[in-house]
Motif scaffolding. Structure first.
Motif, PDB file in Angstrom:
ATOM      1  N   GLN A 286       2.938  -8.406 -26.625  1.00  0.00           N
ATOM      2  CA  GLN A 286       2.193  -8.130 -25.402  1.00  0.00           C
ATOM      3  C   GLN A 286       1.615  -9.365 -24.711  1.00  0.00           C
ATOM      4  O   GLN A 286       1.425  -9.350 -23.504  1.00  0.00           O
TER       5      GLN A 286
ATOM      6  N   LYS B 194       1.457 -11.282 -12.435  1.00  0.00           N
ATOM      7  CA  LYS B 194       0.987 -10.070 -13.102  1.00  0.00           C
ATOM      8  C   LYS B 194      -0.306  -9.576 -12.466  1.00  0.00           C
ATOM      9  O   LYS B 194      -0.468  -8.369 -12.202  1.00  0.00           O
TER      10      LYS B 194
ATOM     11  N   ASN C 235      -0.471  -6.082 -10.427  1.00  0.00           N
ATOM     12  CA  ASN C 235      -1.395  -5.046 -10.894  1.00  0.00           C
ATOM     13  C   ASN C 235      -2.349  -4.606  -9.794  1.00  0.00           C
ATOM     14  O   ASN C 235      -2.703  -3.424  -9.700  1.00  0.00           O
TER      15      ASN C 235
ATOM     16  N   ARG D  61      -6.672   0.300 -16.762  1.00  0.00           N
ATOM     17  CA  ARG D  61      -5.798  -0.549 -17.579  1.00  0.00           C
ATOM     18  C   ARG D  61      -5.198  -1.675 -16.741  1.00  0.00           C
ATOM     19  O   ARG D  61      -5.140  -2.822 -17.182  1.00  0.00           O
TER      20      ARG D  61
ATOM     21  N   ALA E 177      -3.434  -5.297 -30.749  1.00  0.00           N
ATOM     22  CA  ALA E 177      -3.144  -5.233 -29.317  1.00  0.00           C
ATOM     23  C   ALA E 177      -1.875  -4.432 -29.069  1.00  0.00           C
ATOM     24  O   ALA E 177      -1.179  -4.643 -28.078  1.00  0.00           O
TER      25      ALA E 177
ATOM     26  N   ASP F 213       0.712  -2.037 -27.764  1.00  0.00           N
ATOM     27  CA  ASP F 213       0.871  -1.316 -26.497  1.00  0.00           C
ATOM     28  C   ASP F 213      -0.278  -1.575 -25.531  1.00  0.00           C
ATOM     29  O   ASP F 213      -0.602  -0.725 -24.686  1.00  0.00           O
ATOM     30  N   GLY F 214      -0.911  -2.758 -25.646  1.00  0.00           N
ATOM     31  CA  GLY F 214      -1.998  -3.104 -24.746  1.00  0.00           C
ATOM     32  C   GLY F 214      -3.328  -2.473 -25.077  1.00  0.00           C
ATOM     33  O   GLY F 214      -4.286  -2.628 -24.319  1.00  0.00           O
TER      34      GLY F 214
ATOM     35  N   GLU G 245      -8.101  -0.631 -23.004  1.00  0.00           N
ATOM     36  CA  GLU G 245      -6.693  -0.899 -22.699  1.00  0.00           C
ATOM     37  C   GLU G 245      -6.575  -1.972 -21.625  1.00  0.00           C
ATOM     38  O   GLU G 245      -7.435  -2.091 -20.745  1.00  0.00           O
ATOM     39  N   THR G 246      -5.496  -2.744 -21.704  1.00  0.00           N
ATOM     40  CA  THR G 246      -5.251  -3.802 -20.733  1.00  0.00           C
ATOM     41  C   THR G 246      -3.762  -3.936 -20.489  1.00  0.00           C
ATOM     42  O   THR G 246      -2.942  -3.518 -21.311  1.00  0.00           O
ATOM     43  N   ASP G 247      -3.428  -4.547 -19.354  1.00  0.00           N
ATOM     44  CA  ASP G 247      -2.020  -4.813 -19.041  1.00  0.00           C
ATOM     45  C   ASP G 247      -1.730  -6.312 -19.038  1.00  0.00           C
ATOM     46  O   ASP G 247      -0.615  -6.711 -18.768  1.00  0.00           O
ATOM     47  N   LEU G 248      -2.748  -7.133 -19.341  1.00  0.00           N
ATOM     48  CA  LEU G 248      -2.545  -8.581 -19.375  1.00  0.00           C
ATOM     49  C   LEU G 248      -3.406  -9.209 -20.465  1.00  0.00           C
ATOM     50  O   LEU G 248      -4.635  -9.125 -20.430  1.00  0.00           O
ATOM     51  N   ILE G 249      -2.735  -9.841 -21.437  1.00  0.00           N
ATOM     52  CA  ILE G 249      -3.415 -10.567 -22.513  1.00  0.00           C
ATOM     53  C   ILE G 249      -2.941 -12.015 -22.455  1.00  0.00           C
ATOM     54  O   ILE G 249      -1.742 -12.287 -22.519  1.00  0.00           O
TER      55      ILE G 249
END
Length: 472
Positions: free
Chosen positions: A123, A139, A143, A158, A240, A242-243, A254-258
């Motif tokens: 991720q 990203k 988003n 998210r 982490a 699946d976010g 939950e997050t979409d960017l790490i």
């Protein structure tokens, strides 16, 4: 002429080749540099690239444009056999081959160091390459585009939750720049409010930015908190997958960017495939004069510098007695390395590397920075100007300096560029979708198989037998 092979074209490798070109006499040596990338990345600018303040191509320096006397090979070095003075080179196209050298210079740099935390490898994004910085920027923008059309809910949260792991200089700078970037985007996205965006930085230690004083680090934390960014100290990332961020404190979101900035390690492609001496932490063992070896024993005709090497810090300020892996040391080591190689070629003694850190400066978003030199700490706008001034001057070549300064001036008057080019990851997608293709050849129908003809029915009428009766 002796053949000098430079393995790696980052800070140390680029500056070594650059200075050798200027200081070698004609015919004194032949220099070859091998790197899979055609450019050197100025990594201190990566946070600003991710935040849309600098054009990505302006934060890199093309090897072939600025190294006009060096043989450039776009390839990987997969093994260094110094006993035979050969290096195995794997080009981008074609078969591997052996390259013979007289002097080897190992400046292969470092890569992101991760831990076996579930989900991180699948991720997260690092912050070591220009491509990663561009992906982070795209990203964030993508988003925002998606979230602007979604109703309030878990999916929207998210998309607007951004996580950075690691509270060193790189982590804090990218974290603060992204917070500044997101705040600037809000005027272009009226559907999204400031409260809709969430920023989390996770740091396992009890403080951030060990290069600055504790009061200065506290000011940074307070400043970011006022800007809507949360820092989790004494906290470890547990998962982490699946976010879904799970922290050692029990908190989860939950997050979409790490973005992963929790440390680096010497380039394993090199240090694990050589007969040169490697120290216990997996780095090339280098003396203070940048020759490979120890105080007692020197490996002749082998040199090392930059993040791949364990260079002793003679000032006594380095962690574990060695120079910390950063651009400030790599650039200076590269410059000295060129001088020492030339001195060795001419029968002179090389000089030891000695650099006392004069301070640390960090950009925390447009108009905010921090500078620390001894007990002197400067915060806010003056420190931000110091950050841009220092790195603007440190960028190699005037051609690159002017491009970066032009980006800053354009950003001041025109604002940041907020165009997402995420589709560049699949540049042929649209073309393929609408491209005409030849029709498949018609399948010729096989000739019909005729049923076997039946034999004509025979008449089975019995012949009338004629019986002759003798006449009486």
């Amino acid at each position: 002429m002796p053949k000098i092979l430079i393995v790696g074209g980052g800070y140390a490798g680029f500056y070594t080749a650059w200075k050798l070109e200027k200081q070698l006499r004609k015919g004194e040596a032949e220099v070859t540099m091998v790197d899979p990338l055609p450019y050197m990345t100025y990594q201190p600018f990566l946070p600003e690239v991710a935040a849309g303040s600098i054009e990505p191509r302006h934060a890199v320096v093309a090897h072939r444009r600025h190294l006009t006397k060096t043989n450039i090979i776009s390839a990987k070095v997969t093994y260094i056999d110094h006993a035979k003075k050969t290096a195995t080179i794997e080009p981008l196209v074609g078969e591997s081959y052996e390259f013979e050298y007289d002097i080897v210079v190992v400046t292969a740099g470092a890569v992101s160091r991760t831990f076996p935390i579930p989900g991180v490898a699948d991720q997260a994004l690092g912050l070591k390459t220009i491509e990663e910085a561009v992906a982070i920027r795209d990203k964030v923008l993508t988003n925002f585009d998606k979230a602007a059309k979604l109703p309030a809910g878990p999916e929207r949260d998210r998309l607007l939750t951004f996580v950075v792991v690691g509270g060193g200089f790189a982590g804090i700078e990218i974290f603060a720049e992204l917070r500044s970037f997101a705040s600037a985007l809000l005027k272009n996205y009226p559907e999204i409010s400031f409260e809709d965006t969430h920023f989390h930085l996770i740091e396992a230690m009890g403080r951030i930015m060990p290069e600055v004083s504790l009061p200065t680090s506290h000011w940074v934390i307070k400043n970011l908190a006022q800007r809507g960014a949360e820092i989790h100290l004494d906290t470890q990332l547990s998962s982490a997958v699946d976010g879904v961020i799970e922290l050692s404190t029990g908190e989860s979101f939950e997050t979409d960017l790490i973005v992963w900035t929790a440390g680096v390690m010497a380039n394993p492609t090199i240090v694990r495939h050589t007969d040169l001496p490697i120290e216990e932490r997996g780095r090339l063992r280098v003396r203070a004069d940048l020759r490979v070896g120890t105080d007692e024993e020197i490996v002749k005709d082998a040199w090392g510098a930059g993040d791949v090497s364990a260079v002793p810090d003679l000032t006594g300020g380095g962690v574990g007695g060695y120079c910390v892996p950063n651009a400030q040391h790599a650039v200076r080591q590269g410059k000295l390395l060129a001088k020492n190689i030339i001195a060795d070629l001419r029968g002179e003694l090389p000089r030891q590397y000695f650099h006392k850190n004069l301070g640390a400066v960090a950009g925390l978003g447009v108009g905010v920075g921090v500078f620390q030199s001894g007990k002197l700490a400067i915060k806010g706008l003056p420190a931000w100007w110091a950050h841009r001034g220092y790195h603007g001057l440190a960028m190699p070549s005037w051609e690159r300096k002017w491009r970066v300064v032009g980006d800053w001036i354009g950003g001041f008057f025109l604002g940041r560029d907020i165009v997402s080019l995420s589709a560049v990851q699949a540049p042929r997608a649209v073309f393929e979708e609408f491209a005409s293709r030849p029709k498949p050849p018609a399948v010729e129908s096989a000739p019909a198989v005729e049923a076997p003809k039946k034999a004509p029915a025979r008449k089975t009428a019995a012949k009338k037998e004629t019986v002759e009766v003798p006449a009486k």
